[in-house]
Write a protein that holds these residues in place. Sequence first.
Motif, PDB file in Angstrom:
ATOM      1  N   MET A  42       5.862   1.842  10.199  1.00 19.31           N
ATOM      2  CA  MET A  42       6.623   2.559   9.455  1.00 19.31           C
ATOM      3  C   MET A  42       6.062   2.513   7.901  1.00 19.31           C
ATOM      4  O   MET A  42       6.106   3.459   7.327  1.00 19.31           O
ATOM      5  CB  MET A  42       8.061   1.901   9.715  1.00 19.31           C
ATOM      6  CG  MET A  42       8.791   2.319  10.991  1.00 19.31           C
ATOM      7  SD  MET A  42      10.363   1.438  10.993  1.00 19.31           S
ATOM      8  CE  MET A  42      10.030  -0.030  11.105  1.00 19.31           C
ATOM      9  N   GLY A  43       5.770   1.359   7.540  1.00 13.38           N
ATOM     10  CA  GLY A  43       5.193   0.933   6.163  1.00 13.38           C
ATOM     11  C   GLY A  43       4.144   1.875   5.771  1.00 13.38           C
ATOM     12  O   GLY A  43       4.047   2.516   4.674  1.00 13.38           O
ATOM     13  N   ASN A  44       2.956   2.063   6.756  1.00 13.88           N
ATOM     14  CA  ASN A  44       1.764   2.871   6.403  1.00 13.88           C
ATOM     15  C   ASN A  44       2.013   4.333   6.397  1.00 13.88           C
ATOM     16  O   ASN A  44       1.628   5.123   5.645  1.00 13.88           O
ATOM     17  CB  ASN A  44       0.752   2.495   7.087  1.00 13.88           C
ATOM     18  CG  ASN A  44       0.003   1.292   6.934  1.00 13.88           C
ATOM     19  OD1 ASN A  44      -0.653   1.103   5.922  1.00 13.88           O
ATOM     20  ND2 ASN A  44       0.300   0.124   7.737  1.00 13.88           N
ATOM     21  N   ILE A  45       2.800   4.792   7.237  1.00 17.19           N
ATOM     22  CA  ILE A  45       3.359   6.031   7.229  1.00 17.19           C
ATOM     23  C   ILE A  45       4.206   6.475   6.168  1.00 17.19           C
ATOM     24  O   ILE A  45       3.911   7.437   5.385  1.00 17.19           O
ATOM     25  CB  ILE A  45       4.170   6.590   8.479  1.00 17.19           C
ATOM     26  CG1 ILE A  45       3.024   6.617   9.732  1.00 17.19           C
ATOM     27  CG2 ILE A  45       4.607   7.964   8.602  1.00 17.19           C
ATOM     28  CD1 ILE A  45       3.794   6.595  11.053  1.00 17.19           C
ATOM     29  N   ALA A  46       5.063   5.654   5.589  1.00 21.19           N
ATOM     30  CA  ALA A  46       6.027   5.763   4.641  1.00 21.19           C
ATOM     31  C   ALA A  46       5.044   5.978   3.223  1.00 21.19           C
ATOM     32  O   ALA A  46       5.509   6.646   2.354  1.00 21.19           O
ATOM     33  CB  ALA A  46       7.039   4.826   4.516  1.00 21.19           C
ATOM     34  N   LEU A  47       4.091   4.947   3.355  1.00 22.30           N
ATOM     35  CA  LEU A  47       3.219   4.917   2.032  1.00 22.30           C
ATOM     36  C   LEU A  47       2.491   6.276   1.780  1.00 22.30           C
ATOM     37  O   LEU A  47       2.246   6.899   0.502  1.00 22.30           O
ATOM     38  CB  LEU A  47       2.228   3.809   2.096  1.00 22.30           C
ATOM     39  CG  LEU A  47       1.472   3.741   0.951  1.00 22.30           C
ATOM     40  CD1 LEU A  47       2.179   3.140  -0.239  1.00 22.30           C
ATOM     41  CD2 LEU A  47       0.470   2.422   1.309  1.00 22.30           C
ATOM     42  N   MET A 288       0.180  -4.737   8.320  1.00 16.49           N
ATOM     43  CA  MET A 288       1.693  -4.769   7.833  1.00 16.49           C
ATOM     44  C   MET A 288       1.800  -5.029   6.283  1.00 16.49           C
ATOM     45  O   MET A 288       2.650  -4.461   5.635  1.00 16.49           O
ATOM     46  CB  MET A 288       2.474  -5.750   8.784  1.00 16.49           C
ATOM     47  CG  MET A 288       4.016  -5.855   8.345  1.00 16.49           C
ATOM     48  SD  MET A 288       4.678  -7.618   9.386  1.00 16.49           S
ATOM     49  CE  MET A 288       3.871  -8.711   7.964  1.00 16.49           C
ATOM     50  N   MET A 289       1.181  -5.945   5.760  1.00 21.68           N
ATOM     51  CA  MET A 289       1.405  -6.435   4.456  1.00 21.68           C
ATOM     52  C   MET A 289       1.078  -5.695   3.395  1.00 21.68           C
ATOM     53  O   MET A 289       1.402  -5.565   2.467  1.00 21.68           O
ATOM     54  CB  MET A 289       0.493  -7.978   4.372  1.00 21.68           C
ATOM     55  CG  MET A 289       1.071  -8.886   5.105  1.00 21.68           C
ATOM     56  SD  MET A 289       2.851  -9.324   4.755  1.00 21.68           S
ATOM     57  CE  MET A 289       2.754  -9.829   2.967  1.00 21.68           C
ATOM     58  N   ASN A 290      -0.222  -4.700   3.626  1.00 26.17           N
ATOM     59  CA  ASN A 290      -0.853  -3.784   2.553  1.00 26.17           C
ATOM     60  C   ASN A 290       0.489  -2.927   2.049  1.00 26.17           C
ATOM     61  O   ASN A 290       0.446  -2.837   0.890  1.00 26.17           O
ATOM     62  CB  ASN A 290      -2.048  -3.099   3.039  1.00 26.17           C
ATOM     63  CG  ASN A 290      -3.055  -3.827   3.180  1.00 26.17           C
ATOM     64  OD1 ASN A 290      -2.990  -5.060   2.760  1.00 26.17           O
ATOM     65  ND2 ASN A 290      -3.797  -3.419   4.303  1.00 26.17           N
ATOM     66  N   PRO A 291       1.285  -2.237   2.912  1.00 24.61           N
ATOM     67  CA  PRO A 291       2.192  -1.282   2.115  1.00 24.61           C
ATOM     68  C   PRO A 291       3.337  -2.095   1.510  1.00 24.61           C
ATOM     69  O   PRO A 291       3.828  -1.449   0.567  1.00 24.61           O
ATOM     70  CB  PRO A 291       2.742  -0.375   3.368  1.00 24.61           C
ATOM     71  CG  PRO A 291       2.415  -1.027   4.547  1.00 24.61           C
ATOM     72  CD  PRO A 291       1.147  -2.001   4.247  1.00 24.61           C
ATOM     73  N   ILE A 292       3.788  -3.315   2.025  1.00 22.93           N
ATOM     74  CA  ILE A 292       4.650  -4.247   1.451  1.00 22.93           C
ATOM     75  C   ILE A 292       4.275  -4.384  -0.043  1.00 22.93           C
ATOM     76  O   ILE A 292       5.015  -4.573  -0.739  1.00 22.93           O
ATOM     77  CB  ILE A 292       5.093  -5.145   2.477  1.00 22.93           C
ATOM     78  CG1 ILE A 292       5.601  -4.750   3.782  1.00 22.93           C
ATOM     79  CG2 ILE A 292       5.907  -6.190   1.665  1.00 22.93           C
ATOM     80  CD1 ILE A 292       6.114  -5.832   4.676  1.00 22.93           C
ATOM     81  N   ILE A 293       3.048  -5.076   0.068  1.00 27.82           N
ATOM     82  CA  ILE A 293       2.745  -5.894  -1.127  1.00 27.82           C
ATOM     83  C   ILE A 293       2.611  -4.858  -2.282  1.00 27.82           C
ATOM     84  O   ILE A 293       3.069  -5.046  -3.451  1.00 27.82           O
ATOM     85  CB  ILE A 293       1.332  -6.256  -0.956  1.00 27.82           C
ATOM     86  CG1 ILE A 293       1.383  -7.679  -0.241  1.00 27.82           C
ATOM     87  CG2 ILE A 293       0.690  -6.789  -2.266  1.00 27.82           C
ATOM     88  CD1 ILE A 293       0.141  -8.114   0.185  1.00 27.82           C
ATOM     89  N   TYR A 294       2.006  -3.484  -2.085  1.00 25.61           N
ATOM     90  CA  TYR A 294       1.962  -2.465  -3.008  1.00 25.61           C
ATOM     91  C   TYR A 294       3.616  -1.701  -3.334  1.00 25.61           C
ATOM     92  O   TYR A 294       3.534  -1.234  -4.253  1.00 25.61           O
ATOM     93  CB  TYR A 294       0.976  -1.577  -2.586  1.00 25.61           C
ATOM     94  CG  TYR A 294      -0.485  -1.960  -3.053  1.00 25.61           C
ATOM     95  CD1 TYR A 294      -1.055  -1.957  -4.179  1.00 25.61           C
ATOM     96  CD2 TYR A 294      -1.365  -2.676  -1.850  1.00 25.61           C
ATOM     97  CE1 TYR A 294      -2.302  -2.476  -4.363  1.00 25.61           C
ATOM     98  CE2 TYR A 294      -2.542  -3.179  -1.908  1.00 25.61           C
ATOM     99  CZ  TYR A 294      -2.965  -2.879  -3.413  1.00 25.61           C
ATOM    100  OH  TYR A 294      -4.189  -3.727  -3.653  1.00 25.61           O
TER     101      TYR A 294
END
Length: 313
Positions: A42-47, A288-294
């Motif tokens: 979800m995070g990477n697709i949203a990003l 998981m962390m990459n899109p959350i951090i940015y």
Amino acid sequence: MLAFNRTNLQPTTLLLLGIPGLEAAHMWISIPFCLVYLLSLMGNIALLFIVKTDPKLHEPMYLFLCMLSVADLMLTSSTLPKILSLFWFNDRKIYFEACLIQMYLIHSLSTMESGFILAMAFDRYVAICHPLRHSTILTPTVITGLGLAIFFRGAILLSPHPFLLKWLSYCGSNVISHTYCEFMALIKLVCTETKIRRAYSLLVAFLTGGLDFILIICSYVLILLTVFNLPSKAARHKTLSTCVFHVWVILVFYTPAFFSFLTHRFGRHISPHIHIFIANIYLLIPPMMNPIIYGVKTKRIRERFFKFLIKCF
């Protein structure tokens, strides 16, 4: 024991053991693994969606981040479905050719991830140390060229790995003490001499991840020297706060990667379940962390993400 190919003693199928010593807890371990995988998707697709639909985010840093997100999605999707199938249904069997393909994807995509993180560090170096030349150095043509170079480096340098293993004889067990197919885990099943193949794997690891890490360290040393020479305390604080997030991404990616790499070769006294568990963390946590951090750091990404959620619900 499953059948072997009699001509070259290659196993037609292999068995994934999972996390050694924690087989009884596989079902419980699968719950956080599944949640992290879903968050990563979800995070990477949203990003990717947010950056694509917002022209103001079409900057080098976020374009490289999108490339990293694509590699993250491919990496997790090539491993996690099989891992979850192993944990949920005790589906341990994997065909030998499929195992080689998975191994190639894991190593080549990990190499690409390392390259994209280096590209992001280079972008930060240019933006902080040479701000007036940032747009002239990192032009769209240069960004595209860097992306293609990183892709082909991972695809080509790691392409011999499956063939190095395919042409060997496997006269021992066909049980892999791992949750996925990995070069060192597979080569332990070989009964012939493997020094040259191990040396090649070590050389490729140094020329990719090892060299990338050294260059990243050098870039941040130069960044810190520039930051501490800034006249304004506020400017120093703002720049350092931005760098902290990038350093966190680097640590999250390289720490478990180096631990797994060194343990396979030198960590004979480390418990197998600790090694394998951290090897899984290496595949799970960075994507998981990459899109959350940015997402947390970038106000525009946060705002677009919340608007996207409101429209969805």
